[in-house]
Structures are given as C-alpha cells and as structure tokens.
Design an enzyme around this catalytic site. Structure first.
Site, mmCIF file in Angstrom:
data_model
loop_
_atom_site.group_PDB
_atom_site.id
_atom_site.type_symbol
_atom_site.label_atom_id
_atom_site.label_comp_id
_atom_site.label_asym_id
_atom_site.label_seq_id
_atom_site.Cartn_x
_atom_site.Cartn_y
_atom_site.Cartn_z
ATOM 1 N N CYS A 3 0.850 -1.198 0.000
ATOM 2 C CA CYS A 3 0.000 0.000 0.000
ATOM 3 C C CYS A 3 0.881 1.242 0.000
ATOM 4 O O CYS A 3 1.681 1.451 0.916
ATOM 5 C CB CYS A 3 -0.917 0.015 1.227
ATOM 6 S SG CYS A 3 -1.820 1.571 1.429
ATOM 7 N N CYS A 6 0.459 3.424 3.091
ATOM 8 C CA CYS A 6 1.132 2.864 4.267
ATOM 9 C C CYS A 6 2.637 3.163 4.179
ATOM 10 O O CYS A 6 3.273 3.488 5.195
ATOM 11 C CB CYS A 6 0.879 1.363 4.373
ATOM 12 S SG CYS A 6 -0.782 0.947 4.959
ATOM 13 N N ASP A 29 -0.991 16.126 -2.340
ATOM 14 C CA ASP A 29 -1.290 15.192 -3.425
ATOM 15 C C ASP A 29 -0.229 15.363 -4.524
ATOM 16 O O ASP A 29 0.158 16.480 -4.864
ATOM 17 C CB ASP A 29 -2.691 15.452 -3.991
ATOM 18 C CG ASP A 29 -3.188 14.299 -4.851
ATOM 19 O OD1 ASP A 29 -4.147 13.631 -4.433
ATOM 20 O OD2 ASP A 29 -2.616 14.077 -5.938
ATOM 21 N N HIS A 45 -4.829 1.126 8.279
ATOM 22 C CA HIS A 45 -5.173 0.783 6.898
ATOM 23 C C HIS A 45 -6.629 0.339 6.835
ATOM 24 O O HIS A 45 -6.978 -0.744 7.310
ATOM 25 C CB HIS A 45 -4.266 -0.316 6.334
ATOM 26 C CG HIS A 45 -4.573 -0.617 4.897
ATOM 27 N ND1 HIS A 45 -3.950 0.020 3.846
ATOM 28 C CD2 HIS A 45 -5.493 -1.429 4.337
ATOM 29 C CE1 HIS A 45 -4.448 -0.412 2.708
ATOM 30 N NE2 HIS A 45 -5.403 -1.297 2.976
ATOM 31 N N ASN A 84 -13.376 9.177 -2.164
ATOM 32 C CA ASN A 84 -13.848 8.290 -3.220
ATOM 33 C C ASN A 84 -13.832 6.858 -2.696
ATOM 34 O O ASN A 84 -12.823 6.411 -2.144
ATOM 35 C CB ASN A 84 -12.952 8.399 -4.459
ATOM 36 C CG ASN A 84 -12.945 9.802 -5.045
ATOM 37 O OD1 ASN A 84 -13.981 10.449 -5.104
ATOM 38 N ND2 ASN A 84 -11.772 10.271 -5.454
ATOM 39 N N GLY A 90 -13.824 6.785 -8.578
ATOM 40 C CA GLY A 90 -12.525 7.395 -8.821
ATOM 41 C C GLY A 90 -11.452 6.993 -7.831
ATOM 42 O O GLY A 90 -10.361 7.570 -7.833
ATOM 43 N N THR A 92 -8.383 5.312 -6.555
ATOM 44 C CA THR A 92 -7.227 4.655 -7.168
ATOM 45 C C THR A 92 -6.266 4.095 -6.128
ATOM 46 O O THR A 92 -5.425 3.257 -6.461
ATOM 47 C CB THR A 92 -6.459 5.637 -8.078
ATOM 48 O OG1 THR A 92 -6.047 6.765 -7.299
ATOM 49 C CG2 THR A 92 -7.331 6.099 -9.246
ATOM 50 N N HIS A 97 -8.846 7.785 2.402
ATOM 51 C CA HIS A 97 -8.240 9.114 2.436
ATOM 52 C C HIS A 97 -9.280 10.155 2.072
ATOM 53 O O HIS A 97 -10.255 9.871 1.377
ATOM 54 C CB HIS A 97 -7.037 9.207 1.490
ATOM 55 C CG HIS A 97 -7.338 8.785 0.082
ATOM 56 N ND1 HIS A 97 -7.414 7.466 -0.292
ATOM 57 C CD2 HIS A 97 -7.599 9.510 -1.042
ATOM 58 C CE1 HIS A 97 -7.696 7.383 -1.580
ATOM 59 N NE2 HIS A 97 -7.829 8.614 -2.066
HETATM 60 P P1 AMP Z 1 -8.172 8.556 -5.195
HETATM 61 O O1 AMP Z 1 -8.139 8.588 -6.698
HETATM 62 O O2 AMP Z 1 -9.374 9.192 -4.570
HETATM 63 O O3 AMP Z 1 -7.918 7.154 -4.678
HETATM 64 O O4 AMP Z 1 -6.968 9.459 -4.712
HETATM 65 C C1 AMP Z 1 -5.650 9.006 -4.705
HETATM 66 C C2 AMP Z 1 -4.795 10.220 -4.785
HETATM 67 O O5 AMP Z 1 -3.497 9.844 -4.396
HETATM 68 C C3 AMP Z 1 -4.694 10.823 -6.190
HETATM 69 O O6 AMP Z 1 -5.166 12.166 -6.163
HETATM 70 C C4 AMP Z 1 -3.201 10.744 -6.498
HETATM 71 O O7 AMP Z 1 -2.737 11.876 -7.185
HETATM 72 C C5 AMP Z 1 -2.598 10.636 -5.119
HETATM 73 N N1 AMP Z 1 -1.307 9.972 -5.015
HETATM 74 C C6 AMP Z 1 -0.963 8.773 -5.537
HETATM 75 N N2 AMP Z 1 0.305 8.467 -5.196
HETATM 76 C C7 AMP Z 1 0.765 9.494 -4.443
HETATM 77 C C8 AMP Z 1 1.997 9.778 -3.793
HETATM 78 N N3 AMP Z 1 3.045 8.929 -3.820
HETATM 79 N N4 AMP Z 1 2.107 10.942 -3.109
HETATM 80 C C9 AMP Z 1 1.083 11.799 -3.054
HETATM 81 N N5 AMP Z 1 -0.107 11.586 -3.641
HETATM 82 C C10 AMP Z 1 -0.265 10.453 -4.335
#
Ligand code: AMP
Length: 111
Positions: A3, A6, A29, A45, A84, A90, A92, A97
C-alpha cells in the site's frame, strides 16, 4: 500488504507532509487539482469509506475535527473534502483518504 499510503505513513516513501499526529497523516497530493490539494490519511489501513464500521467512530471524529485545523494552517477560508469509495467513484488508492481542496473557486463538475 503493498500500500503506497502505508509506505508514506511509515516514511519509506517520500511525501510533502503538512501535518501528522498519532492517528493521521496529511501530505500534498502528487497530482494536485487545486492550489491546495492535501490528502488526509488515517494511519490505520482501512480500504475505503465503504469499509467503515462503528469501531471507527472515534477515528472519524478525530479526522473531522482535525481537517479544518489543517485547512486553517494552509490558509484556506473555504475548502472542500472528498472521499472516493470504489473504482467507479474514482478511487485509485485503496487506503481510506480524504481530499482537502481549496485555494481557488471550485465548481460542481464531478467528472
Ligand atoms: P483517489 O483517486 O481518490 O484514490 O486518490 C488518490 C490520490 O493519491 C490521487 O489524487 C493521487 O494523485 C494521489 N497519489 C498517488 N500516489 C501518491 C503519492 N506517492 N504521493 C502523493 N499523492 C499520491
């Protein structure tokens, strides 16, 4: 468990941390959608908001009490909070979070 959040919480993956305490970490972000775009992430987590139960009530209270303090620290008078849950929404990264967004006028175009 593999993760990315994490890894950030543990310090193994670098991030722009803006706040942390015993229950949550907040960091910038990597792909900001607004001048201020911070992710508020519980240390525990939890897969998403869909996985929350009554056992998380205290944690959620802590998050919602801390969120406006982080917004204030970052100079935001107005802000939006998004979480999300699930791919179609959305999500990812499968670690609960909250996106804290501000610093410009935000519309309701939700993609
Ligand atoms: P979500 O799409 O709601 O799951 O948001 C995940 C967010 O994590 C996205 O806005 C990504 O830009 C952000 N993200 C992914 N990897 C990293 C990282 N290493 N550092 C900071 N933000 C990240």
């Amino acid at each position: 468990m593999d993760c990315i959040f994490c890894g950030i919480i543990e310090g193994a993956i670098p991030s722009g941390k803006v706040y942390e305490d015993d229950c949550l970490v907040a960091f910038n972000d990597a792909a900001p959608r607004a001048p201020v775009h911070v992710l508020i992430v519980p240390r525990e987590h939890i897969q998403s908001a869909a996985a929350l139960t009554g056992s998380h009530a205290e944690l959620l209270g802590r998050i919602w009490i801390t969120l406006p303090k982080i917004a204030q620290k970052l100079g935001l008078d107005s802000f939006r909070v998004i979480t999300n849950a699930g791919a179609d929404a959305g999500q990812t990264v499968e670690h609960l979070h909250f996106h804290l967004l501000g610093g410009r006028t935000l519309d309701m175009n939700l993609g």
